[in-house]
Design a protein around this motif. Structure first.
Motif, mmCIF file in Angstrom:
data_model
loop_
_atom_site.group_PDB
_atom_site.id
_atom_site.type_symbol
_atom_site.label_atom_id
_atom_site.label_comp_id
_atom_site.label_asym_id
_atom_site.label_seq_id
_atom_site.Cartn_x
_atom_site.Cartn_y
_atom_site.Cartn_z
ATOM 1 N N GLY A 1 0.831 -1.189 0.000
ATOM 2 C CA GLY A 1 0.000 0.000 0.000
ATOM 3 C C GLY A 1 0.866 1.240 0.000
ATOM 4 N N GLU B 1 1.535 -1.260 -4.765
ATOM 5 C CA GLU B 1 0.277 -0.511 -4.779
ATOM 6 C C GLU B 1 -0.617 -1.075 -5.876
ATOM 7 O OE1 GLU B 1 -2.815 1.503 -4.254
ATOM 8 O OE2 GLU B 1 -1.162 2.049 -2.902
ATOM 9 N N ILE C 1 0.008 4.707 -8.166
ATOM 10 C CA ILE C 1 1.440 4.379 -8.162
ATOM 11 C C ILE C 1 2.219 5.180 -9.205
ATOM 12 C CG2 ILE C 1 1.516 2.458 -9.821
ATOM 13 C CD1 ILE C 1 3.238 0.945 -7.719
ATOM 14 N N SER D 1 2.660 -2.816 -9.301
ATOM 15 C CA SER D 1 1.232 -2.545 -9.224
ATOM 16 C C SER D 1 0.506 -3.888 -9.238
ATOM 17 C CB SER D 1 0.768 -1.674 -10.400
ATOM 18 O OG SER D 1 -0.600 -1.344 -10.246
#
Length: 212
Positions: A46, A69, A75, A94
């Protein structure tokens, strides 16, 4: 969290494959080869807009970092920070945290950071919290024996539920602060949310926990 859609985000990430890793599963068990060293590997689950993980990479050049993320529209902001910082010890993914075991071998990650995670306050959403037992099991699957989780939040309810979840899982709590910014803790690097909430007078809670 309300997100502003950035339809160009995927293309932007693809322009910097050395920073934003497109197929992380292909590096499972080989992340140190990608970084070109045998340094410890810390990940942030996160990572948001990337302030924390970028500043950590700048402050600790002998540690490898990966910011994770799920939202590409978020991101890409972390990518901009990384491009500007040009640090060689930081990569971005990601991906969804539920699939971490697809990207990392057992013991390949040395520490997990969780910063200002979505509190998911409703009881029916408890399993979505990043400190829920199901996620603790995922982190355990990629950390070594006695691997660590470091967690920060301004949400008292989330912090209390996290303390309970971590304790019930059988982990050892090695550090707890109920007011981080008014403690003797040294070396704290703030996230964007941390700075925002602390300026409003919110207390910042922090814990460190270790698997047994």
């Amino acid at each position: 969290m309300r997100l502003r859609n950035k339809p160009w985000a995927d293309e932007r990430l693809g322009e910097f494959p050395n920073y934003a890793i497109a197929q992380p599963e292909s590096h499972k068990g080989k992340w140190r080869e990608l970084f070109g060293n045998d340094n410890p590997l810390y990940i942030e689950v996160g990572t948001g807009k990337g302030r924390f993980i970028t500043e950590m990479a700048k402050a600790h050049p002998t540690i490898n970092f990966i910011g994770i993320e799920v939202y590409k529209s978020v991101i890409v902001s972390a990518l901009d920070l990384l491009i500007e910082a040009a640090v060689p010890n930081l990569k971005l993914l990601s991906v969804d945290a539920v699939n971490l075991a697809d990207y990392f071998e057992k013991g390949e990650v040395d520490r997990v950071y969780l910063n200002f995670s979505d509190p998911w306050p409703k009881t029916r959403h408890a399993k979505r919290r990043l400190t829920h037992s199901s996620f603790l099991g995922i982190y355990e699957s990629i950390l070594p024996e006695k691997g660590e989780i470091h967690f920060k939040t301004d949400n008292q309810g989330l912090f209390e539920s996290s303390l309970l979840s971590i304790s019930d899982y059988g982990m050892k709590l090695t550090f707890i602060s109920l007011d981080l910014h008014n403690s003797s803790f040294e070396g704290n690097i703030m996230t964007e949310y941390e700075e925002k909430f602390s300026k409003k007078g919110n207390r910042i809670y922090r814990l460190e926990a270790q698997y047994r």
